[in-house]
Scaffold this active site. Sequence first.
Site, PDB file in Angstrom:
ATOM      1  N   SER A 118       0.822  -1.210   0.000  1.00 44.67           N
ATOM      2  CA  SER A 118       0.000   0.000   0.000  1.00 44.67           C
ATOM      3  C   SER A 118       0.860   1.265   0.000  1.00 44.67           C
ATOM      4  CB  SER A 118      -0.929  -0.013   1.215  1.00 44.67           C
ATOM      5  OG  SER A 118      -1.652   1.190   1.307  1.00 44.67           O
ATOM      6  N   SER A 119       1.934   1.269   0.789  1.00 37.96           N
ATOM      7  CA  SER A 119       2.780   2.469   0.895  1.00 37.96           C
ATOM      8  C   SER A 119       3.412   2.838  -0.434  1.00 37.96           C
ATOM      9  CB  SER A 119       3.884   2.252   1.945  1.00 37.96           C
ATOM     10  OG  SER A 119       3.318   2.087   3.221  1.00 37.96           O
ATOM     11  N   ILE A 120       3.706   1.834  -1.262  1.00 32.60           N
ATOM     12  CA  ILE A 120       4.277   2.084  -2.584  1.00 32.60           C
ATOM     13  C   ILE A 120       3.171   2.471  -3.567  1.00 32.60           C
ATOM     14  CG2 ILE A 120       5.548   1.049  -4.492  1.00 32.60           C
ATOM     15  CD1 ILE A 120       7.303   1.499  -2.066  1.00 32.60           C
TER      16      ILE A 120
ATOM     17  N   ARG B 156       0.526   4.083  -2.977  1.00 26.17           N
ATOM     18  CA  ARG B 156       0.071   5.454  -2.727  1.00 26.17           C
ATOM     19  C   ARG B 156       0.992   6.507  -3.318  1.00 26.17           C
ATOM     20  NH1 ARG B 156      -2.936   4.994   3.171  1.00 26.17           N
ATOM     21  NH2 ARG B 156      -3.542   2.821   2.893  1.00 26.17           N
TER      22      ARG B 156
ATOM     23  N   ASP C 184       3.513 -20.366  -9.612  1.00 21.86           N
ATOM     24  CA  ASP C 184       3.106 -21.771  -9.666  1.00 21.86           C
ATOM     25  C   ASP C 184       3.819 -22.629  -8.628  1.00 21.86           C
ATOM     26  OD1 ASP C 184       1.213 -22.486 -11.820  1.00 21.86           O
ATOM     27  OD2 ASP C 184       2.672 -21.497 -13.122  1.00 21.86           O
TER      28      ASP C 184
ATOM     29  N   THR D  94      10.471 -11.713 -11.190  1.00 26.61           N
ATOM     30  CA  THR D  94      10.530 -10.471 -11.947  1.00 26.61           C
ATOM     31  C   THR D  94       9.248  -9.687 -11.711  1.00 26.61           C
ATOM     32  OG1 THR D  94      11.981 -11.370 -13.671  1.00 26.61           O
ATOM     33  CG2 THR D  94      10.625  -9.472 -14.265  1.00 26.61           C
TER      34      THR D  94
ATOM     35  N   GLU E 276       6.767  -6.408 -12.583  1.00 24.87           N
ATOM     36  CA  GLU E 276       6.389  -5.551 -13.710  1.00 24.87           C
ATOM     37  C   GLU E 276       5.867  -4.243 -13.130  1.00 24.87           C
ATOM     38  OE1 GLU E 276       3.409  -8.148 -15.017  1.00 24.87           O
ATOM     39  OE2 GLU E 276       4.808  -9.758 -15.483  1.00 24.87           O
TER      40      GLU E 276
ATOM     41  N   TYR F 213       5.904 -26.624 -11.767  1.00 27.86           N
ATOM     42  CA  TYR F 213       6.427 -25.666 -12.749  1.00 27.86           C
ATOM     43  C   TYR F 213       7.839 -26.023 -13.195  1.00 27.86           C
ATOM     44  CZ  TYR F 213       7.445 -21.171 -14.955  1.00 27.86           C
ATOM     45  OH  TYR F 213       7.777 -20.204 -15.859  1.00 27.86           O
TER      46      TYR F 213
END
Length: 203
Positions: free
Chosen positions: A119-121, A123, A136, A144, A146, A178
């Site tokens: 949440s902090s990021i 916002r 998986d 990674t 995105e 996987y």
Amino acid sequence: MILNDKKIKEYIKSKKIIVDPFDEEMIGPASLDIRLGYKFRVFKTIDKEFIDIKDYNDDVYTRIDTENYTIHVGKYSDLYILKKDNIPIIIHPGEFILASVYEYIELPNDIVGQIHGRSSIGRLGLIIHTSAGYIDPGYRGYLTLEIINVNKIPVKLYPKTKVAQIVFFETESVEVPYSERKSSKYVGEEGATQSLISKDFKQ
């Protein structure tokens, strides 16, 4: 069933779930915080009409070494490997980047993971994981992320910053994990890994 803090700690300490390095302070009530690593893939503005997913290959042309980072210059993006904790990566408005996770993660055949941004990021206008947040059973490697900046101003991020969290779910043991699936593309990835979508058309 979602794993609570007690189960997450138990499974990590028993090596059922592998997290390296592991810090108990990263465990929340029902999640595990994860931090940014040192690798960031920054996409370039290039003179091309489109990306063809059948022929996507972000070949590296050259390598540049500086005091603060190493750059692997690619066709579509440049991979930055930061050399110090205090060196930031700057994400500009509307910019999309790929970033490695600091922790190595390995899941058993009966645990599923789901990545959620903190949440902090969020916002600050940063979407930490835009789409493929599913981990998986049998995955192993450096995830990674995105990341996209939907704010109107640039945002600096630093290695080892807590940016996301993983929620774990227990399931029945899968038949083909996987790591053993022939079509799995990102087994043992080192993070900030380019898209390997073109492999879907070469099987």
